[in-house]
Design a protein around this motif. Structure first.
Motif, PDB file in Angstrom:
ATOM      1  N   GLU A 120       0.839  -1.210   0.000  1.00 49.72           N
ATOM      2  CA  GLU A 120       0.000   0.000   0.000  1.00 49.72           C
ATOM      3  C   GLU A 120       0.868   1.253   0.000  1.00 49.72           C
ATOM      4  N   LEU A 121       1.912   1.235   0.850  1.00 45.60           N
ATOM      5  CA  LEU A 121       2.842   2.374   0.909  1.00 45.60           C
ATOM      6  C   LEU A 121       3.467   2.606  -0.460  1.00 45.60           C
ATOM      7  N   GLN A 122       3.887   1.502  -1.088  1.00 42.05           N
ATOM      8  CA  GLN A 122       4.526   1.621  -2.408  1.00 42.05           C
ATOM      9  C   GLN A 122       3.554   2.218  -3.424  1.00 42.05           C
ATOM     10  N   LYS A 123       2.277   1.779  -3.326  1.00 46.24           N
ATOM     11  CA  LYS A 123       1.272   2.301  -4.272  1.00 46.24           C
ATOM     12  C   LYS A 123       1.084   3.796  -4.083  1.00 46.24           C
ATOM     13  N   SER A 124       1.254   4.253  -2.848  1.00 47.30           N
ATOM     14  CA  SER A 124       1.065   5.688  -2.603  1.00 47.30           C
ATOM     15  C   SER A 124       2.317   6.472  -2.986  1.00 47.30           C
ATOM     16  N   GLY A 125       3.291   5.809  -3.586  1.00 47.27           N
ATOM     17  CA  GLY A 125       4.445   6.518  -4.140  1.00 47.27           C
ATOM     18  C   GLY A 125       5.698   6.486  -3.281  1.00 47.27           C
ATOM     19  N   VAL A 126       5.650   5.816  -2.131  1.00 49.48           N
ATOM     20  CA  VAL A 126       6.841   5.776  -1.269  1.00 49.48           C
ATOM     21  C   VAL A 126       7.780   4.679  -1.789  1.00 49.48           C
ATOM     22  N   ASP A 127       9.061   5.024  -1.877  1.00 43.44           N
ATOM     23  CA  ASP A 127      10.053   4.063  -2.390  1.00 43.44           C
ATOM     24  C   ASP A 127      10.546   3.181  -1.237  1.00 43.44           C
ATOM     25  N   SER A 155      13.915 -11.360   3.547  1.00 41.34           N
ATOM     26  CA  SER A 155      13.657 -12.286   2.438  1.00 41.34           C
ATOM     27  C   SER A 155      14.442 -11.814   1.216  1.00 41.34           C
ATOM     28  N   PHE A 156      15.197 -12.733   0.595  1.00 46.32           N
ATOM     29  CA  PHE A 156      15.901 -12.335  -0.634  1.00 46.32           C
ATOM     30  C   PHE A 156      15.244 -12.919  -1.879  1.00 46.32           C
ATOM     31  N   ALA A 157      13.942 -13.211  -1.777  1.00 46.59           N
ATOM     32  CA  ALA A 157      13.199 -13.668  -2.957  1.00 46.59           C
ATOM     33  C   ALA A 157      12.742 -12.461  -3.771  1.00 46.59           C
ATOM     34  N   THR A 158      13.669 -11.593  -4.051  1.00 40.68           N
ATOM     35  CA  THR A 158      13.316 -10.398  -4.813  1.00 40.68           C
ATOM     36  C   THR A 158      14.494  -9.999  -5.701  1.00 40.68           C
ATOM     37  N   ASP A 159      14.259  -9.053  -6.608  1.00 44.77           N
ATOM     38  CA  ASP A 159      15.305  -8.738  -7.588  1.00 44.77           C
ATOM     39  C   ASP A 159      16.545  -8.111  -6.940  1.00 44.77           C
ATOM     40  N   GLU A 160      17.687  -8.244  -7.624  1.00 44.47           N
ATOM     41  CA  GLU A 160      18.976  -7.840  -7.058  1.00 44.47           C
ATOM     42  C   GLU A 160      19.034  -6.344  -6.751  1.00 44.47           C
ATOM     43  N   ALA A 161      18.413  -5.515  -7.603  1.00 43.08           N
ATOM     44  CA  ALA A 161      18.511  -4.066  -7.395  1.00 43.08           C
ATOM     45  C   ALA A 161      17.821  -3.681  -6.078  1.00 43.08           C
ATOM     46  N   THR A 162      16.608  -4.219  -5.863  1.00 40.42           N
ATOM     47  CA  THR A 162      15.872  -3.925  -4.622  1.00 40.42           C
ATOM     48  C   THR A 162      16.651  -4.453  -3.419  1.00 40.42           C
TER      49      THR A 162
END
Ligand code: PMP
Ligand code: GLU
Length: 403
Positions: free
Chosen positions: A25-32, A381-388
């Motif tokens: 939800e935070l991400q959807k509201s534009g927070v990185d 959790s590292f089940a996400t892309d390398e940049a993130t």
């Protein structure tokens, strides 16, 4: 006002799912935000599974399926389990489709199992840190969770001595849950470690009344030299009292398809099937055909994914090593790094509060250890892309080092 059932008053929502939804939800509201909360692979489902769904639609395979699953899928699951448990097969014969129930994710497979073997007041034992849902499910079915403390120095694996003490002091012990590779610690039990636990169960006066549930949902995700070992591969003599749980969520990145299963002796399989027939019926037909296709793939088809997880775990460990006061459990499997943040806590601050500050001030989301039964620790959790992952770990390290 009518009252809610007392069972729901003591049970919490899945902390990980709730936190993940809040962060999204935070991400959807534009927070990185670098979201390192959910244990959800970022890979696509296998192409063959997508094709199998299209074909199943064309063939109108959209009716109720048998409650325990379509026969072809149950057979494929039995074949996979036989390959992972050759000692069991040579001791007692092969598993067949009749010992498999396909459920809505590993979660329902666990829940069905507890419904099938736990009476009100029975104790459900599991080592901490543990996957969040074990304790809540145990309560939902009327059982009593018994958390067994383990040692950081032993990578938080349950030792024979710890199990022995726990059984002695739990007169109504009915179920022991083991999870290897483990969420959240990433530890893998060796065959010998499992045999040591089995020896305690075999020797104990009430050992024959104890079910063992082996949650093997991370079987494919091994990060180094140490291989995955199925509990029954190590301890085939316990077959009459073991339920193996597995599924497609982690192995084939099929979280949303909701496919899990139990493999268990025929009587408990029949009980699990009865529970399922009165709750959800056979699960989504299309997801079953998709899973059958994914199970037909060779291990080599997943080698690239596993290599990525390995590279990511190295990346995380390398960046975290720059925060010298972290107590890191080096993961051997699954896709989590679990670490103690005690060296960075302010007076009276908890890991949960540290995670809140981390999210607010550095925009990194991690899961605190408290719901895993490990205060002072945090799961990444590292089940996400390398940049993130890189951005999240770097922000985390500078946040910690600025304390
Ligand atoms: N067991 C463990 C240890 C897990 O981490 C999970 C997480 N999803 C599950 C079972 C259940 O997985 P699912 O319901 O997605 O198959
Ligand atoms: N197992 C995943 C995790 O631990 C998903 C959360 C859940 O299913 O509750 O993050």
């Amino acid at each position: 006002m009518p009252q809610l059932a007392s069972r729901v008053l003591t049970v919490s929502d899945s902390f990980t799912l709730k936190l993940n939804a809040q962060v999204q939800e935070l991400q959807k509201s534009g927070v990185d935000v670098a979201n390192l909360t959910a244990g959800e692979p970022d890979f696509s489902v296998p192409e063959v599974s997508k094709q199998a769904v299209r074909q199943a639609l064309d063939l109108n395979r959209s009716k109720y399926t048998p409650v325990p699953g379509i026969p072809q899928l149950r057979e494929a699951i039995a074949r996979k389990t036989n390959l992972q448990q050759p000692s069991t097969v040579s001791a007692s014969g092969e598993w067949g489709a009749a010992q498999v129930v396909v459920s809505n994710g590993g979660k329902q497979a666990l829940f069905n199992s507890m419904m099938a073997v736990i009476n009100p007041g029975d104790q459900v034992l599991f080592p901490a840190p543990f996957w969040i849902s074990y304790s809540e499910m145990a309560k939902l079915v009327g059982g009593v969770p018994v958390v067994i403390t383990t040692q950081f120095e032993n990578s938080f694996k349950l030792s024979a001595a710890e199990l022995s003490v726990a059984l002695d002091s739990s007169p109504r012990a009915r179920l022991l849950i083991l999870n290897s590779p483990c969420n959240p610690t990433g530890s893998i039990y060796s065959a010998q470690e499992f045999r040591d636990l089995a020896a305690v169960i075999a020797r104990h006066p009430r050992g024959k009344d104890l079910w063992v549930l082996s949650d093997e949902i991370y079987d494919r995700v091994t990060l180094g030299q140490k291989p995955f070992c199925s509990f029954l591969q190590a301890c085939p003599e316990l077959r009459p009292q073991v339920i193996t749980v597995n599924g497609m969520s982690k192995a084939a990145a099929m979280t949303g398809w909701r496919i899990g299963w139990t493999v268990a002796p025929s009587d408990v399989t029949a009980a699990i099937s009865t529970v399922q027939s009165q709750s959800t019926s056979g699960i989504n037909a299309l997801a079953q055909w998709a899973s059958l296709a994914a199970l037909s793939l060779q291990e080599t088809e997943f080698a690239e994914q596993i290599e990525k997880y390995r590279a990511r775990s190295r990346l995380v460990l390398e960046i975290l090593s720059k925060a010298g006061k972290l107590k890191v459990v080096a993961p051997e499997g699954a896709f989590y790094v679990f670490f103690g943040v005690q060296g960075y806590l302010k007076p009276k601050e908890s890991a949960a509060q540290l995670c809140e500050s981390l999210l607010r001030e550095a925009r990194v989301a991690l899961v605190p250890g408290e719901p895993f039964g490990a205060p002072g620790f945090v799961r990444l959790s590292f089940a996400t892309d390398e940049a993130t992952l890189k951005a999240g770990c770097e922000r985390l390290v500078s946040f910690l080092n600025s304390r």
